[in-house]
Design a protein around this motif. Structure first.
Motif, PDB file in Angstrom:
ATOM      1  N   THR A  11       0.830  -1.199   0.000  1.00  0.00           N
ATOM      2  CA  THR A  11       0.000   0.000   0.000  1.00  0.00           C
ATOM      3  C   THR A  11       0.866   1.251   0.000  1.00  0.00           C
ATOM      4  O   THR A  11       0.612   2.203  -0.745  1.00  0.00           O
ATOM      5  CB  THR A  11      -0.954  -0.004   1.207  1.00  0.00           C
ATOM      6  N   GLN A  12       1.917   1.236   0.793  1.00  0.00           N
ATOM      7  CA  GLN A  12       2.829   2.374   0.859  1.00  0.00           C
ATOM      8  C   GLN A  12       3.515   2.595  -0.490  1.00  0.00           C
ATOM      9  O   GLN A  12       3.556   3.714  -0.996  1.00  0.00           O
ATOM     10  CB  GLN A  12       3.875   2.132   1.945  1.00  0.00           C
ATOM     11  N   VAL A  13       4.040   1.526  -1.070  1.00  0.00           N
ATOM     12  CA  VAL A  13       4.773   1.637  -2.334  1.00  0.00           C
ATOM     13  C   VAL A  13       3.850   2.036  -3.478  1.00  0.00           C
ATOM     14  O   VAL A  13       4.204   2.867  -4.322  1.00  0.00           O
ATOM     15  CB  VAL A  13       5.506   0.313  -2.656  1.00  0.00           C
ATOM     16  N   ASP A  47       8.778 -13.350   0.467  1.00  0.00           N
ATOM     17  CA  ASP A  47      10.134 -12.811   0.339  1.00  0.00           C
ATOM     18  C   ASP A  47      10.356 -12.228  -1.056  1.00  0.00           C
ATOM     19  O   ASP A  47      10.925 -11.144  -1.200  1.00  0.00           O
ATOM     20  CB  ASP A  47      11.185 -13.892   0.616  1.00  0.00           C
ATOM     21  N   GLN A  48       9.900 -12.936  -2.080  1.00  0.00           N
ATOM     22  CA  GLN A  48      10.022 -12.438  -3.458  1.00  0.00           C
ATOM     23  C   GLN A  48       9.271 -11.121  -3.622  1.00  0.00           C
ATOM     24  O   GLN A  48       9.779 -10.180  -4.254  1.00  0.00           O
ATOM     25  CB  GLN A  48       9.460 -13.460  -4.449  1.00  0.00           C
ATOM     26  N   MET A  49       8.075 -11.045  -3.067  1.00  0.00           N
ATOM     27  CA  MET A  49       7.283  -9.825  -3.158  1.00  0.00           C
ATOM     28  C   MET A  49       7.953  -8.678  -2.421  1.00  0.00           C
ATOM     29  O   MET A  49       7.989  -7.547  -2.918  1.00  0.00           O
ATOM     30  CB  MET A  49       5.884 -10.046  -2.590  1.00  0.00           C
ATOM     31  N   GLU A  50       8.488  -8.950  -1.246  1.00  0.00           N
ATOM     32  CA  GLU A  50       9.152  -7.907  -0.468  1.00  0.00           C
ATOM     33  C   GLU A  50      10.351  -7.343  -1.231  1.00  0.00           C
ATOM     34  O   GLU A  50      10.542  -6.127  -1.298  1.00  0.00           O
ATOM     35  CB  GLU A  50       9.598  -8.454   0.885  1.00  0.00           C
ATOM     36  N   THR A  54      10.503  -3.498  -2.571  1.00  0.00           N
ATOM     37  CA  THR A  54      11.603  -2.648  -2.116  1.00  0.00           C
ATOM     38  C   THR A  54      12.359  -2.070  -3.311  1.00  0.00           C
ATOM     39  O   THR A  54      12.728  -0.895  -3.317  1.00  0.00           O
ATOM     40  CB  THR A  54      12.553  -3.436  -1.190  1.00  0.00           C
ATOM     41  N   GLN A  55      12.555  -2.887  -4.343  1.00  0.00           N
ATOM     42  CA  GLN A  55      13.202  -2.400  -5.550  1.00  0.00           C
ATOM     43  C   GLN A  55      12.373  -1.294  -6.197  1.00  0.00           C
ATOM     44  O   GLN A  55      12.914  -0.271  -6.623  1.00  0.00           O
ATOM     45  CB  GLN A  55      13.421  -3.534  -6.548  1.00  0.00           C
ATOM     46  N   ILE A  56      11.082  -1.484  -6.274  1.00  0.00           N
ATOM     47  CA  ILE A  56      10.199  -0.473  -6.854  1.00  0.00           C
ATOM     48  C   ILE A  56      10.240   0.796  -6.002  1.00  0.00           C
ATOM     49  O   ILE A  56      10.356   1.913  -6.537  1.00  0.00           O
ATOM     50  CB  ILE A  56       8.754  -1.011  -6.983  1.00  0.00           C
ATOM     51  N   GLN A  57      10.188   0.626  -4.699  1.00  0.00           N
ATOM     52  CA  GLN A  57      10.170   1.754  -3.785  1.00  0.00           C
ATOM     53  C   GLN A  57      11.423   2.630  -3.940  1.00  0.00           C
ATOM     54  O   GLN A  57      11.343   3.846  -3.894  1.00  0.00           O
ATOM     55  CB  GLN A  57      10.071   1.251  -2.351  1.00  0.00           C
ATOM     56  N   TYR A  58      12.567   2.008  -4.125  1.00  0.00           N
ATOM     57  CA  TYR A  58      13.829   2.748  -4.230  1.00  0.00           C
ATOM     58  C   TYR A  58      14.281   2.985  -5.651  1.00  0.00           C
ATOM     59  O   TYR A  58      15.380   3.469  -5.891  1.00  0.00           O
ATOM     60  CB  TYR A  58      14.907   2.046  -3.409  1.00  0.00           C
TER      61      TYR A  58
END
Length: 62
Positions: A11-13, A47-50, A54-58
């Motif tokens: 939701t945050q991303v 884990d794959q989703m996280e 994280t890659q998308i977020q950064y």
């Protein structure tokens, strides 16, 4: 990361609960065209989703 934490990260991303739900229900290239919602049942899937979120977020998603 448990399912609740992963939904919060998504939701945050994605910027909203609606966008996050749409993303989770659509095939994702970064997840070998699997739907994120299908991967939430296992720890390795979460884990794959996280990692992808994280890659998308950064901005390092390739």
């Amino acid at each position: 990361m448990n399912q609740t934490e992963l939904i919060e990260l998504c939701t945050q991303v994605m910027g909203s609960a609606e966008n996050a739900e749409e993303w989770r229900s659509s095939p994702a290239i970064g997840l070998e065209s699997k739907r994120p919602s299908d991967l939430m049942e296992t720890q390795s899937g979460r884990d794959q989703m996280e990692i992808l979120l994280t890659q998308i977020q950064y901005g390092v998603y390739i």
